[in-house]
Design an enzyme around this catalytic site. Structure first.
Site, PDB file in Angstrom:
ATOM      1  N   GLU A 116      31.881  41.825  36.002  1.00  0.00           N
ATOM      2  CA  GLU A 116      30.658  41.106  36.196  1.00  0.00           C
ATOM      3  C   GLU A 116      31.198  39.571  36.044  1.00  0.00           C
ATOM      4  OE1 GLU A 116      27.981  42.044  32.856  1.00  0.00           O
ATOM      5  OE2 GLU A 116      27.840  43.985  33.466  1.00  0.00           O
ATOM      6  N   GLY A 118      30.448  37.206  34.202  1.00  0.00           N
ATOM      7  CA  GLY A 118      30.918  36.750  32.913  1.00  0.00           C
ATOM      8  C   GLY A 118      32.163  37.857  32.107  1.00  0.00           C
ATOM      9  N   GLY A 120      35.339  39.974  33.044  1.00  0.00           N
ATOM     10  CA  GLY A 120      36.328  40.399  33.742  1.00  0.00           C
ATOM     11  C   GLY A 120      37.492  41.433  32.827  1.00  0.00           C
ATOM     12  N   SER A 121      38.555  40.445  32.505  1.00  0.00           N
ATOM     13  CA  SER A 121      39.590  41.010  31.509  1.00  0.00           C
ATOM     14  C   SER A 121      38.952  41.584  30.209  1.00  0.00           C
ATOM     15  CB  SER A 121      40.570  40.075  31.139  1.00  0.00           C
ATOM     16  OG  SER A 121      41.252  39.436  32.216  1.00  0.00           O
ATOM     17  N   PHE A 145      33.005  41.340  42.710  1.00  0.00           N
ATOM     18  CA  PHE A 145      34.551  41.763  43.121  1.00  0.00           C
ATOM     19  C   PHE A 145      34.438  43.365  43.119  1.00  0.00           C
ATOM     20  CE2 PHE A 145      36.296  38.178  40.444  1.00  0.00           C
ATOM     21  CZ  PHE A 145      36.047  37.210  41.389  1.00  0.00           C
ATOM     22  N   PRO A 231      45.253  54.059  33.118  1.00  0.00           N
ATOM     23  CA  PRO A 231      46.606  54.538  33.400  1.00  0.00           C
ATOM     24  C   PRO A 231      46.778  54.875  35.116  1.00  0.00           C
ATOM     25  CG  PRO A 231      46.189  55.355  31.206  1.00  0.00           C
ATOM     26  CD  PRO A 231      45.039  54.843  31.988  1.00  0.00           C
ATOM     27  N   GLU A 233      44.763  54.521  37.435  1.00  0.00           N
ATOM     28  CA  GLU A 233      44.180  53.355  38.356  1.00  0.00           C
ATOM     29  C   GLU A 233      45.679  52.325  38.436  1.00  0.00           C
ATOM     30  OE1 GLU A 233      40.918  51.232  37.416  1.00  0.00           O
ATOM     31  OE2 GLU A 233      41.273  49.561  38.738  1.00  0.00           O
ATOM     32  N   LEU A 328      62.803  34.732  55.014  1.00  0.00           N
ATOM     33  CA  LEU A 328      63.814  35.076  55.849  1.00  0.00           C
ATOM     34  C   LEU A 328      63.152  35.174  57.522  1.00  0.00           C
ATOM     35  CD1 LEU A 328      65.593  37.636  53.678  1.00  0.00           C
ATOM     36  CD2 LEU A 328      66.450  35.472  54.452  1.00  0.00           C
ATOM     37  N   GLY A 331      59.641  30.222  60.463  1.00  0.00           N
ATOM     38  CA  GLY A 331      58.181  29.797  60.780  1.00  0.00           C
ATOM     39  C   GLY A 331      57.418  31.186  61.328  1.00  0.00           C
TER      40      GLY A 331
END
Ligand code: FAD
Length: 368
Positions: A116, A118, A120-121, A145, A231, A233, A328, A331
């Site tokens: 949400e 507010g 996350g973790s 998200f 686990p 996931e 490597l 550009g």
């Protein structure tokens, strides 16, 4: 054999349209139905529920094929090895018969809505509420998200059935979005990578679902269920990581054998050789560790701490390998027409979702 079959399907059916999906910032339903017909959905679900009766190894083969073919935004890994297992492990017989066969055919596209604005973790801070009203729940709240957010029509929503009880008041409730009112999809979020996945906001405004959509025998089990399933996931995120590492190395080795500077191929510079020797060694270590985690997981012995190590270490390795391999390429590595450019962008989120790598380290540290 499954890996070969998945690679063939993804190369023929998905890869030719991938640019279109990256631009549209989502897949279409047809791709899901075709994946269902090809046997790529619910490979590890029992045959009696429409699956293929496999294990996580089968899911792993499919996810590796997705990464090796380079169509990482196709959210079938989450559908197969995160959403479907909640229904298999905590669903009643009736729920399994109702939802899993339709998930295996692609009629239902799965998502899991934990995060949400507010929370996350710190998932204990979830505010989305599910209030009982007779034989229904009224769900109110917003999520953000959410992978597969625009297409999903079966969403496992992390709710609070009793906000006074904190984690113990958390419950997982299935919302079949085609059958409810008050459900709204918000923005399909503008990301730096994984463009073709429809990571979205979701809103629940008095969404009424039958109480029989609760996962588990009683309310308040949600947090334990999440802890038990995380686990897998985390291991699944490791699958994507190791597969991307291997693809990036293969592409880069081919590139430096062709490209020339100062009258030599780029591979002939000792710096290139040393870099690639180091990365190849780490990729080999990663593969051995990953395979061991999968073997343990299939035997039922993958503990949450080792799964956290796999998520954190393999995704950190992915970030490092993408960066070195891009370098490597010179550009050309910064140009979207070279696959390494997209792989670099897609890799970044792997250290963030599924529990950030900092949270993984906290979990590992707690076990010391
Ligand atoms: C592309 C994408 C797809 C996603 N898919 C889903 C999905 O399908 N379903 C879903 O529910 N969620 C999904 N998420 C959300 C994801 O899981 C969260 O973004 C993640 O858990 C981090 O939460 P946050 O973004 O709120 O960051 P925060 O929790 O705000 O963290 C911010 C920073 O603080 C650090 N931090 C937080 N707490 C601690 C601590 N205790 N110690 C040290 N450092 C700490 C974090 O590591 C991070 O670096 C997705 C996210 C993205 C970007």
């Amino acid at each position: 054999m499954l890996y070969d079959m998945a690679t063939r399907f993804l190369s023929e059916e998905i890869a030719p349209r991938y640019e279109e999906f990256e631009k549209a910032e989502m897949f279409d339903r047809e791709s899901w139905t075709k994946a269902g017909e090809a046997g790529l959905l619910c490979a590890s679900m029992p045959e009696e529920y429409g699956g293929s009766g496999g294990t996580f190894a089968h899911e792993s083969a499919i996810i590796e094929a997705i990464s090796h073919v380079g169509v990482d935004g196709f959210g079938i890994g989450l559908h197969n090895s995160i959403v479907a297992p909640y229904i298999l492990h905590y669903g009643s017989e009736e729920q399994k018969k109702k939802w899993l066969p339709r998930m295996a055919s692609g009629e239902l596209i799965g998502a899991i809505a934990m995060t949400e604005p507010g929370a996350g973790s710190d998932l204990q801070g979830v505010k989305t509420s599910a209030k009982r009203d007779g034989n229904h729940y009224a769900i109110n709240g917003s999520k953000t998200f959410i992978t597969n957010g625009q297409l999903a029509n079966l969403i496992i929503v992390v709710t609070k059935t009793d906000p006074s009880k904190g984690a113990k008041g958390t419950s997982l409730i299935v919302v079949e979005t085609d059958e409810v009112e008050g459900f709204e999809r918000g923005r399909n979020l503008d990301k730096i990578g994984l463009k073709s996945n429809d990571t979205s906001e979701l809103f629940f405004n008095d969404v009424r679902v039958p109480t029989s959509n609760l996962l588990g025998h009683e309310e308040g089990q949600g947090f334990i269920q999440l802890m038990q399933q995380l686990p897998q996931e985390r291991l699944q995120i490791g699958t994507t990581a190791i597969a991307a590492v291997e693809r990036a190395l293969a592409l880069t080795i081919d590139y430096v054998k062709e490209r020339k500077a100062f009258g030599k191929t780029i591979l002939e510079f000792q710096n290139t050789q040393f870099k690639l020797a180091e990365l190849k060694t780490e990729a080999t270590i990663g593969r051995v560790f990953y395979n061991d985690c999968v073997a343990r997981h299939i035997d039922g012995g993958l503990d949450p701490v080792t799964a956290s190590m796999a998520k954190y270490w393999l995704t950190d390795l992915q970030g490092k390998v993408m960066d070195e391999c891009l370098q490597l390429h010179g550009g050309y590595g910064y140009m979207n027409e070279y696959p390494i450019a997209r792989m670099f962008r897609d890799a970044r989120v792997q250290r963030i979702y599924g529990g950030t790598n900092e949270i993984m380290k906290l979990l590992i540290a707690r076990s010391l």
